[in-house]
Design an enzyme around this catalytic site. Structure first.
Site, PDB file in Angstrom:
ATOM      1  N   ARG A   1     -27.794  25.729  -5.628  1.00  0.00           N
ATOM      2  CA  ARG A   1     -27.203  24.407  -5.487  1.00  0.00           C
ATOM      3  C   ARG A   1     -28.316  23.369  -5.630  1.00  0.00           C
ATOM      4  O   ARG A   1     -29.495  23.673  -5.514  1.00  0.00           O
ATOM      5  CB  ARG A   1     -26.526  24.232  -4.113  1.00  0.00           C
ATOM      6  CG  ARG A   1     -25.346  25.150  -3.847  1.00  0.00           C
ATOM      7  CD  ARG A   1     -24.148  24.815  -4.708  1.00  0.00           C
ATOM      8  NE  ARG A   1     -23.002  25.629  -4.335  1.00  0.00           N
ATOM      9  CZ  ARG A   1     -22.750  26.838  -4.829  1.00  0.00           C
ATOM     10  NH1 ARG A   1     -23.596  27.385  -5.694  1.00  0.00           N
ATOM     11  NH2 ARG A   1     -21.673  27.497  -4.447  1.00  0.00           N
TER      12      ARG A   1
ATOM     13  N   TYR B   1      -8.434  21.445  -4.925  1.00  0.00           N
ATOM     14  CA  TYR B   1      -9.472  20.413  -5.036  1.00  0.00           C
ATOM     15  C   TYR B   1     -10.000  20.308  -6.468  1.00  0.00           C
ATOM     16  O   TYR B   1     -10.071  19.227  -7.043  1.00  0.00           O
ATOM     17  CB  TYR B   1     -10.604  20.726  -4.067  1.00  0.00           C
ATOM     18  CG  TYR B   1     -11.686  19.678  -4.008  1.00  0.00           C
ATOM     19  CD1 TYR B   1     -11.419  18.406  -3.507  1.00  0.00           C
ATOM     20  CD2 TYR B   1     -12.978  19.954  -4.424  1.00  0.00           C
ATOM     21  CE1 TYR B   1     -12.408  17.439  -3.445  1.00  0.00           C
ATOM     22  CE2 TYR B   1     -13.980  19.005  -4.354  1.00  0.00           C
ATOM     23  CZ  TYR B   1     -13.689  17.748  -3.877  1.00  0.00           C
ATOM     24  OH  TYR B   1     -14.681  16.787  -3.818  1.00  0.00           O
TER      25      TYR B   1
ATOM     26  N   TYR C   1     -23.932  33.465   2.743  1.00  0.00           N
ATOM     27  CA  TYR C   1     -22.816  34.225   2.171  1.00  0.00           C
ATOM     28  C   TYR C   1     -23.259  34.893   0.875  1.00  0.00           C
ATOM     29  O   TYR C   1     -23.954  34.296   0.053  1.00  0.00           O
ATOM     30  CB  TYR C   1     -21.624  33.309   1.928  1.00  0.00           C
ATOM     31  CG  TYR C   1     -21.028  32.777   3.213  1.00  0.00           C
ATOM     32  CD1 TYR C   1     -20.042  33.488   3.898  1.00  0.00           C
ATOM     33  CD2 TYR C   1     -21.486  31.583   3.767  1.00  0.00           C
ATOM     34  CE1 TYR C   1     -19.507  33.019   5.086  1.00  0.00           C
ATOM     35  CE2 TYR C   1     -20.957  31.108   4.959  1.00  0.00           C
ATOM     36  CZ  TYR C   1     -19.973  31.824   5.612  1.00  0.00           C
ATOM     37  OH  TYR C   1     -19.453  31.361   6.795  1.00  0.00           O
TER      38      TYR C   1
ATOM     39  N   GLN D   1     -27.155  32.390  -4.857  1.00  0.00           N
ATOM     40  CA  GLN D   1     -26.427  31.275  -5.452  1.00  0.00           C
ATOM     41  C   GLN D   1     -27.303  30.023  -5.384  1.00  0.00           C
ATOM     42  O   GLN D   1     -28.050  29.829  -4.427  1.00  0.00           O
ATOM     43  CB  GLN D   1     -25.109  30.999  -4.713  1.00  0.00           C
ATOM     44  CG  GLN D   1     -24.256  32.223  -4.450  1.00  0.00           C
ATOM     45  CD  GLN D   1     -24.486  32.769  -3.067  1.00  0.00           C
ATOM     46  OE1 GLN D   1     -25.621  33.070  -2.691  1.00  0.00           O
ATOM     47  NE2 GLN D   1     -23.410  32.908  -2.295  1.00  0.00           N
TER      48      GLN D   1
END
Length: 437
Positions: free
Chosen positions: A323, A257, A316, A321
């Site tokens: 975003r 991708y 996870y 993390q």
């Protein structure tokens, strides 16, 4: 007896009565002969009728407006942005008083000519919302989708509309249509879908984009590529600006991708430089909203579906993390402004509001179920640690920035998911065509 011989010498001097003697030509006959021919048997009426029919045919066949965009170097920033918004709203510039040809107003009694637009992947999540906006604007839209991730339910409300067409077609095969603009969104965009068949994914990105660029070249259409924030990979620069070249693993599980979209951008710019095709490039960051696939592996849809089903919210890694999440209507507005503007790009289209995965889980808990439990799992391979767009260029050149906050947009998505999970109809297949994971 007298002689029977009679002298007839005088008869020999007279010419024979049936001998031919041509008349001298009359000069004025050469001039009047065509006129007399046209006037004879009402031929003039047929000539005038033929001219009228030909004029009508050529007038109706000129269906595409060709209004130039004013040169931004000679306009103020506010005036130029007004032109761009007007072009996006009206599909071209008309004639309005005091507008330098911008067409901010359409003269009374005249109706804007709609464009003929193809949207590949138009039955998917983002694509279907884009189709809604284009149809509402008065354009004729052709949706091209192979329904690998798209759903007919997303566009069924347009069935019967004469301005809407739906073609089941895979963009890896050539397609010939007469259109003014091409929005190229066709590609599986969630990790679950693009990892399902990675070879097919990269072929869709490369060959599909090549085919659509070839179509744009043949018919003179403007082409918009929906690229992705994944071209930045696991970025070493934060936030990400369009000039950053990225940090991508070319042999990782996500590279089908990531590198596929990077190659698509390369092809788009090569067609622009080498074949003078009008192109636009949008790099889309995480997007959410109604019609998103319920089980596509992306964090927002995962959290919402899990909370509604009373399942643990799976985080996870350590959940740190980050975003950035934009509502789908904001993205569609950005795409339309980009297509209607004069700038090639690439442009980051995303919400610079940054959330960690744990913060997102807490927002979902507040919206759906305060008692929802959070469950930690091992992180996935090549998962980017930080993702936040720098949208300065979009603000300055497109006059665009997201308007819908996460806490305002999330309940709208929850309502759609609740109906699809617990309602009368089944959730069906995937519904996303172009949105970062």
């Amino acid at each position: 007896m007298g002689s029977e011989l009679i002298y007839r010498g005088h008869d020999e001097a007279q010419p024979l009565s049936d001998s031919y003697s041509p008349k001298p030509p009359k000069p004025w006959l050469a001039v009047t002969r065509p006129i007399r021919y046209v006037l004879r048997e009402q031929r003039l009426v047929f000539v005038l009728v033929g001219i009228a029919i030909a004029t009508l045919v050529f007038t109706l066949s000129d269906r595409r407006p060709h209004y130039p965009i004013p040169n931004s170097h000679f306009l103020s920033e506010s005036t130029r942005l007004t032109h761009q918004v007007s072009y996006q709203s009206h599909g071209g510039f008309g004639f309005g008083p005091g507008s330098l040809g911008s067409g901010g107003k359409i003269p009374l009694g005249l109706k804007r000519k709609g464009l003929r637009i193809v949207v590949t992947g138009g039955a998917g999540f983002v694509g279907s919302h884009l189709v809604d906006r284009l149809i509402a604007r008065g354009d004729s839209v052709i949706v091209v989708d192979n329904f690998f991730t798209g759903r007919k339910e997303n566009v069924m409300h347009h069935f019967g509309n004469p301005n809407f067409e739906l073609i089941r077609h895979d963009v890896v095969e050539p397609l010939l249509l007469e259109v003014d603009q091409i929005y190229h969104l066709a590609c599986p965009a969630s990790p679950v879908h693009y990892k399902f068949n990675p070879v097919k994914t990269i072929i869709s990105n490369v060959v599909g984009t090549l085919n659509m660029l070839g179509l744009a070249k043949r018919v003179g259409a403007r082409f918009l590529l929906t690229s992705t924030s994944e071209v930045y990979g696991d970025p070493l620069q934060h936030p990400q600006v369009e000039t950053y070249w990225g940090n991508v693993n070319p042999i990782g599980v996500r590279s089908c991708y990531d590198e596929g979209k990077r190659t698509a951008e390369t092809l788009t710019m090569d067609y622009h430089r080498g074949a003078a095709v009008e192109v636009r490039i949008a790099r889309i960051f995480n997007t959410y909203g109604p019609r998103m696939c319920i089980d596509d592996g992306r964090v927002v849809s995962n959290f919402v579906a899990q909370a509604l089903r009373k399942e643990p919210l799976t985080v996870y890694g350590d959940g740190k993390q980050t975003r950035s999440f934009q509502y789908v209507s904001d993205l569609v507005e950005g795409l339309m402004r980009l297509m209607g503007g004069e700038h090639v790009g690439p442009f980051n289209l995303g919400n610079p509001g940054e959330f960690t995965m744990l913060e997102l889980a807490q927002v979902v808990q507040e919206t759906i179920d305060p008692n929802a439990r959070i469950e930690f799992r091992p992180n996935t391979e090549d998962d980017p640690h930080k993702r936040k767009p720098d949208i300065t260029r979009a603000k300055e050149l497109l006059g665009w920035e997201p308007k819908v906050s996460l806490r305002k947009g999330l309940p709208l998505m929850v309502s759609d998911f609740r109906q699809r999970i617990f309602g009368d109809h089944k959730e069906g297949g995937a519904s996303t065509t172009m949105s970062s994971d």
